[in-house]
Design an enzyme around this catalytic site. Sequence first.
Site, PDB file in Angstrom:
ATOM      1  CD  GLU A 133      -2.656  -6.003   5.438  1.00 30.61           C
ATOM      2  OE1 GLU A 133      -2.074  -6.419   4.405  1.00 30.61           O
ATOM      3  OE2 GLU A 133      -2.862  -4.799   5.663  1.00 30.61           O
ATOM      4  CB  CYS A 182      -0.999  -0.039   1.165  1.00 29.60           C
ATOM      5  SG  CYS A 182      -2.328   1.170   1.006  1.00 29.60           S
ATOM      6  CG  HIS A 200      -4.351  -3.427   2.582  1.00 28.38           C
ATOM      7  ND1 HIS A 200      -3.499  -2.918   3.524  1.00 28.38           N
ATOM      8  CD2 HIS A 200      -4.841  -2.371   1.908  1.00 28.38           C
ATOM      9  CE1 HIS A 200      -3.468  -1.602   3.431  1.00 28.38           C
ATOM     10  NE2 HIS A 200      -4.287  -1.235   2.463  1.00 28.38           N
TER      11      HIS A 200
END
Lengths: 260, 210
Positions: B186, B79, B184
């Site tokens: 995650e 990001c 992202h």
Amino acid sequence: MLAKRVIPCLDVKDGRVVKGTNFVELRDAGDPVELAAMYDKSGADEVVFLDISASQERRGTLLDMARRTAEQVFIPFTVGGGIRTVADIRDILKAGADKISINTAAVQRPELIREGAEGFGSQCIVVAIDVRWIPQAQEWQVVTHGGTQETGREAVAWAQEVEALGAGEILLTSMDTDGVKDGYDLKATAAISGAVNIPVIASGGAGKLEHFRDAITMGKADAVLAASLFHFRELTVKEVKEYLIACGIPVRPAAEGVDA
Amino acid sequence: MIGIVDYGMGNLRSVEKAFEKAGSPAVVLQEPDRFGDCSGLVLPGVGAFGRAVDNLTRAGMKRAVLDHLAAGKPFLGICLGLQLLFSESEENFGQDSVPGLGIVPGRVRRFGPDLKVPQIGWNQIHAVKNDPLLAGIPDKCYVYFVHSYYVEPTDADWVLTTTDYGPDFVSSVSKGPVWGIQFHPEKSSDIGLTILRNFGAIVDDYHPGS
């Protein structure tokens, strides 16, 4: 192309899922974190936790839940319910939530939206708006406390105001359709979605597959949310997603093998 | 060892836990003198470009990150960490343009006014080349994005994936031991964990001087 999202909502009280669920394979079907992890596996795009506790210890329990969720769930999650101050917002985000949702507190003090957006970014501030059609006024008005309190605020103008204050998303629930399972409030959703330039999550009224499609195609919703329908497995996230894909709606496919 | 750079730009707990879940444990680093112990470095982050550059510089981490890159060790920007690899951003920070790490030629631009900004949600990545970071990842799979700015490399060799948000934008870059992804991992469920596991394998395979 940006996908339309399917979002299960978990009502949580004192750290437990309200009403229980039909998920026999879970070790503890009342644990919101375990349930959220299962929704992650089944292809849910996000999870929303709505805390309805009234106890004094609620804050600690809620933060603990957010922390455990951040360790075990690898899709975005939102925490709402009882958030009143910037400190509340900070604590929940710090515990690992991706977004917070505010409702009554935003109506009572709209500046909270601006403070939250300036402090943490619009992307993590969801404003939940509960509405009801008022026939005498011929408009949707904002209600709070599960629809028991009227605010007199016109809903479309309020949606535009929360966007201007920095809200990143609107979670729209119609009290006219909520719990009835006869479909989302397409008119209210379309009216609000057409009046703002931030995503609108439709909530309240899903009972069958077509309702999800209609919320997106006719209600112009960016995301569809349902609670008990998923928990009681009347429909699964996977079924909803496969149906939406068959309708030609851009949706992230559900995982193979996990039907929940 | 994989180190996650903590420079005060967002909660890194999810990134740390996702690496753990992926089977490639990583440690969160707050002291730049520990970067040298890491074969692989991850630069995550959300927020303002200018403040991020400021934080990195003040903590003495900008130098340590550049040293890691100069040594040719594996690096993954996520990001804002991807955007920081670029030469400059048009994000307003009291001036028109803020200098980044300058590893990737090009700039960071804001999405146009005709789009919903930030882009929030799941979108598809289309790989334009083979890359070990995307091993086992089907083309056009969905990953999770939250961003108002996107990168525009001037050198097409850097482009790894593109994503359609109105027009196509570059959603990840790679060259040699350097990777940067706009989405992202995650928060991208199994696909995201696979990407982190792939980075872990890249780091495991890395040998100094190779």
